[in-house]
Structure formats: structure tokens, C-alpha cells
Scaffold this motif. Structure first.
Motif, PDB file in Angstrom:
ATOM      1  N   ARG A 102       0.835  -1.210   0.000  1.00  0.00           N
ATOM      2  CA  ARG A 102       0.000   0.000   0.000  1.00  0.00           C
ATOM      3  C   ARG A 102       0.869   1.260   0.000  1.00  0.00           C
ATOM      4  O   ARG A 102       0.592   2.217  -0.727  1.00  0.00           O
ATOM      5  CB  ARG A 102      -0.936   0.011   1.214  1.00  0.00           C
ATOM      6  CG  ARG A 102      -2.241  -0.721   0.988  1.00  0.00           C
ATOM      7  CD  ARG A 102      -3.248  -0.460   2.105  1.00  0.00           C
ATOM      8  NE  ARG A 102      -2.821  -0.971   3.395  1.00  0.00           N
ATOM      9  CZ  ARG A 102      -2.946  -2.241   3.782  1.00  0.00           C
ATOM     10  NH1 ARG A 102      -3.491  -3.123   2.959  1.00  0.00           N
ATOM     11  NH2 ARG A 102      -2.541  -2.631   4.970  1.00  0.00           N
ATOM     12  N   ARG A 103       1.907   1.267   0.816  1.00  0.00           N
ATOM     13  CA  ARG A 103       2.788   2.446   0.866  1.00  0.00           C
ATOM     14  C   ARG A 103       3.485   2.653  -0.473  1.00  0.00           C
ATOM     15  O   ARG A 103       3.594   3.786  -0.951  1.00  0.00           O
ATOM     16  CB  ARG A 103       3.824   2.299   1.990  1.00  0.00           C
ATOM     17  CG  ARG A 103       3.223   2.486   3.369  1.00  0.00           C
ATOM     18  CD  ARG A 103       4.279   2.688   4.444  1.00  0.00           C
ATOM     19  NE  ARG A 103       5.261   1.626   4.546  1.00  0.00           N
ATOM     20  CZ  ARG A 103       5.132   0.545   5.315  1.00  0.00           C
ATOM     21  NH1 ARG A 103       4.045   0.362   6.028  1.00  0.00           N
ATOM     22  NH2 ARG A 103       6.107  -0.346   5.373  1.00  0.00           N
ATOM     23  N   GLU A 105       2.407   1.766  -3.450  1.00  0.00           N
ATOM     24  CA  GLU A 105       1.416   2.277  -4.394  1.00  0.00           C
ATOM     25  C   GLU A 105       1.135   3.756  -4.149  1.00  0.00           C
ATOM     26  O   GLU A 105       1.041   4.535  -5.099  1.00  0.00           O
ATOM     27  CB  GLU A 105       0.127   1.467  -4.295  1.00  0.00           C
ATOM     28  CG  GLU A 105       0.259   0.065  -4.845  1.00  0.00           C
ATOM     29  CD  GLU A 105      -0.959  -0.796  -4.581  1.00  0.00           C
ATOM     30  OE1 GLU A 105      -1.734  -0.503  -3.634  1.00  0.00           O
ATOM     31  OE2 GLU A 105      -1.144  -1.770  -5.320  1.00  0.00           O
ATOM     32  N   GLU A 106       0.991   4.141  -2.893  1.00  0.00           N
ATOM     33  CA  GLU A 106       0.739   5.555  -2.562  1.00  0.00           C
ATOM     34  C   GLU A 106       1.907   6.434  -2.995  1.00  0.00           C
ATOM     35  O   GLU A 106       1.703   7.523  -3.547  1.00  0.00           O
ATOM     36  CB  GLU A 106       0.489   5.708  -1.062  1.00  0.00           C
ATOM     37  CG  GLU A 106      -0.827   5.142  -0.615  1.00  0.00           C
ATOM     38  CD  GLU A 106      -0.961   5.052   0.906  1.00  0.00           C
ATOM     39  OE1 GLU A 106      -0.035   5.492   1.627  1.00  0.00           O
ATOM     40  OE2 GLU A 106      -1.987   4.518   1.371  1.00  0.00           O
ATOM     41  N   ASP A 109       1.887   6.794  -6.706  1.00  0.00           N
ATOM     42  CA  ASP A 109       0.829   7.723  -7.110  1.00  0.00           C
ATOM     43  C   ASP A 109       1.318   9.159  -7.058  1.00  0.00           C
ATOM     44  O   ASP A 109       0.908   9.991  -7.857  1.00  0.00           O
ATOM     45  CB  ASP A 109      -0.395   7.594  -6.194  1.00  0.00           C
ATOM     46  CG  ASP A 109      -1.283   6.435  -6.567  1.00  0.00           C
ATOM     47  OD1 ASP A 109      -1.155   5.905  -7.681  1.00  0.00           O
ATOM     48  OD2 ASP A 109      -2.119   6.054  -5.715  1.00  0.00           O
ATOM     49  N   SER A 115       6.630  13.509  -5.411  1.00  0.00           N
ATOM     50  CA  SER A 115       6.995  12.547  -4.373  1.00  0.00           C
ATOM     51  C   SER A 115       8.420  12.070  -4.647  1.00  0.00           C
ATOM     52  O   SER A 115       8.878  12.035  -5.783  1.00  0.00           O
ATOM     53  CB  SER A 115       6.025  11.373  -4.414  1.00  0.00           C
ATOM     54  OG  SER A 115       6.330  10.448  -3.416  1.00  0.00           O
TER      55      SER A 115
END
Length: 168
Positions: A102-103, A105-106, A109, A115
Motif C-alpha cells: 500500500r505504501r 502504491e501511494e 501515485d 513525491s
């Protein structure tokens, strides 16, 4: 590799299939990391391609772990109660891996929004270390037991699960 048509041959193949899936996931993680390194070096990879590759890889890992948690692990726990602590530890690893995915993927993104790609690389390094340890431990502890199973919950025959796990 020659395979026999006897009942035991399919079961042994399932243990081999688990190892094959792990090898494929290692290769895919390496490809993802290589793509990110190319991006960090200013080469061809773009955030969109990295994100697409990440989604494919992350989905494959999640599917693999879900199938283990929902089918293989309960069958192993029923047949080999002494493996329950090992299976619980492997399931905890699955949750940790899911958090890292999840991290990643975030972070991916946010690449087009400034980022830090190095943060993604750091997460992938942690993921690679965890998965390597997890895969080696899992293979050492449960492959031989998997080879002894004839069915998974719901009457699913091992041969059917092998087709679902095929990474190609």
C-alpha cells in the motif's frame, strides 16, 4: 521435468509450484526495482509505467497470499496442527507485506506530484528483504507438508489450485 500420472506426482508438483511462484515474484520485484532505478537515473521509465508494473506485481502478491490464507493454510492447519504457529507467523507476514505494498502504491501515485522516488526505492528494498525471508521460511517449513495434501477446503483438488497459481 518429467511428471508421473500417479496421485503423489500432482502433490509434489504443488510444492514445486509454490517455489516456482516465489521465484517468479522475486523476478517481478527485481524488474520493478530495475524500472525504478532507471527512473531515478533519468532513463526511460515514466511514473505511469512504474505504477502499472507495480499494480500488476502488487496484485499478484496479494492474490498469492490470499489463496494461501484462504485455502492452503487452513488445510495444512487441519492436517498438521503442529504447523499452526508457523502458519500464523506467515499470515502476519502477509499483513506486513500488504502494508508495504500500500505504501509503495501511494508513493508511486505521488511521483508525478513531486513525491520522492528514493522513498519508493527504500520501501522496495524493505519489501524485497521481507519477501525473501518470508519465501525461504515458508518453503523450508511447509513445502513438504503441502506435498502430502490431497485436497484443500471445499474439496478443491491441488491440481486445480496449481492452474490458478500459474504466474504466466
Amino acid at each position: 521435468m518429467a511428471t508421473s500420472t500417479g496421485p503423489g506426482s500432482r502433490l509434489a508438483a504443488f510444492g514445486n509450484q509454490l517455489i516456482a511462484v516465489h521465484l517468479w515474484l522475486r523476478e517481478e520485484l527485481e524488474r520493478l526495482t530495475d524500472g525504478l532505478d532507471a527512473y531515478l537515473d533519468g532513463e526511460a521509465e515514466r511514473p505511469r509505467e512504474l505504477r502499472a508494473h507495480c499494480l500488476t506485481f502488487c496484485s499478484a502478491v496479494r492474490r498469492h497470499h490470499t489463496e494461501e490464507d484462504d485455502s492452503a493454510f487452513p488445510a495444512l492447519a487441519d492436517e498438521f496442527p503442529e504447523l499452526r504457529p508457523v502458519l500464523e507467523e506467515l499470515e502476519r507476514d502477509h499483513h506486513t507485506v500488504a502494508d508495504i505494498l500500500r505504501r509503495v502504491e501511494e508513493l508511486l501515485d505521488g511521483l508525478h506530484e513531486g513525491s520522492n522516488a528514493q522513498d519508493v526505492r527504500n520501501e522496495l528494498d524493505g519489501l524485497a528483504a521481507l519477501l525473501e525471508s518470508h519465501f525461504v521460511y515458508e518453503e523450508k517449513k511447509i513445502v513438504s507438508a503441502l506435498n502430502e495434501l490431497t485436497e484443500l477446503p471445499g474439496g478443491v483438488v491441488i491440481q486445480d489450485v496449481m492452474r490458478q497459481q500459474d504466474p504466466h
